[in-house]
Design a protein around this motif. Sequence first.
Motif, PDB file in Angstrom:
ATOM      1  N   ASN A  32       0.836  -1.185   0.000  1.00 35.04           N
ATOM      2  CA  ASN A  32       0.000   0.000   0.000  1.00 35.04           C
ATOM      3  C   ASN A  32       0.879   1.246   0.000  1.00 35.04           C
ATOM      4  O   ASN A  32       1.925   1.270   0.652  1.00 35.04           O
ATOM      5  N   TRP A 132      -4.924  -9.473  -4.987  1.00 36.47           N
ATOM      6  CA  TRP A 132      -4.536  -8.236  -5.639  1.00 36.47           C
ATOM      7  C   TRP A 132      -4.402  -8.440  -7.141  1.00 36.47           C
ATOM      8  O   TRP A 132      -4.147  -9.539  -7.620  1.00 36.47           O
ATOM      9  N   LYS A 170      -3.730  -3.245  -6.751  1.00 34.68           N
ATOM     10  CA  LYS A 170      -4.915  -2.946  -5.938  1.00 34.68           C
ATOM     11  C   LYS A 170      -5.513  -4.255  -5.455  1.00 34.68           C
ATOM     12  O   LYS A 170      -5.576  -5.235  -6.194  1.00 34.68           O
ATOM     13  N   GLU A 181      -6.621  -2.494   3.012  1.00 34.00           N
ATOM     14  CA  GLU A 181      -6.696  -2.276   1.580  1.00 34.00           C
ATOM     15  C   GLU A 181      -5.292  -2.124   0.997  1.00 34.00           C
ATOM     16  O   GLU A 181      -4.398  -1.559   1.635  1.00 34.00           O
ATOM     17  N   ASP A 183      -3.670  -0.327  -2.153  1.00 32.92           N
ATOM     18  CA  ASP A 183      -3.815   0.610  -3.269  1.00 32.92           C
ATOM     19  C   ASP A 183      -2.437   1.243  -3.449  1.00 32.92           C
ATOM     20  O   ASP A 183      -2.125   2.267  -2.839  1.00 32.92           O
TER      21      ASP A 183
END
Length: 333
Positions: A32, A132, A170, A181, A183
């Motif tokens: 991330n 992912w 992602k 998460e 990202d």
Amino acid sequence: MSKYIMRPEHEFPHQPDQSSNFNESVYTNAFNSASPVGGWMRLGNRVNEGYAELSVCLYLPDGRIACQFQRPAISTNEKFEAGGITYEVNVPLRSVSMTYRGDVIITRDPDALRDPQKLFAHGERLPAHVHWTHQAQSPVHGGEPADDQVQTFYGRDFSLGHFNQHSAAKGFIEVGGERWEIDGHGWRDHSWGPRYWQVIYCYRLYIGNFSNGDGFMLLKITDAAGVSRRQGVLLVDGRYEEVIDMDIMTDWTDRQDPASWRLAVRTAERKAIIEGEVIQLAPLRNRRKTDEGILVSRIAEGFTRLKWDGREGYGMTEYIERIESEALTGYPL
């Protein structure tokens, strides 16, 4: 003319040769951008030996490592799916996805990984779901050697075919009731051909991404005679620049693990100083029984905070070397 042959069909499983140790491996990592969380997954099909090597290693933001290592049985090399891992090619050379569903072992003390038998017998286990998707931010680097004179990435007796690529990544990591998460960015590789970890005498591999899409993949590999090759790429503005030269300085812990490092890198276009601080290290080993006895390799996998020209990013530090007479063959270099 390119030294390597790379076609869309190379994204998919290859016909195994007759080597007993034929391996076809897919690997992805993802981190991330806004917070230090991420990890890597690998599946290596050893169909001629009847099993796959499954590895999942997740670096959680509170310092825990969640991991799984298995050898699920396989009977075909027609897919990358075993033990809870699946790997899918969405668009050849542009997009892939990797997923894991299954238990992970949790440790707050990475040193517990030095005794995996005890950790796997008594460590805390939690259900995990990791997924992912990678979207290319670079060309594909590498492929199948065009002729017998081409120097392959790791050598002709370790993954004859090999390619890699930097990506935007992602997805998410779920462990127990917690979710993070993803990202950010990542890197992937795909290799095929004969492979034993112990063929590598010593290497240092550095992989990194930055929020603007730049990155690097840098390797120093040394043979038993002490001869080293330095190679890899800087990724700048969507283009790969091949490395001409590289110097490495490593700071070590009392356990002879990499704690931080500094690289001086030169390409035809630029000079770069890149620094890395290992945030969390998974001190792993691989053992193989041979006619000569048990051969052991240290595989240190470090989640790393990076600095380059004032920018910060994340990536991986991977130090592999044989252990001979209880000593690391590459330490302290």
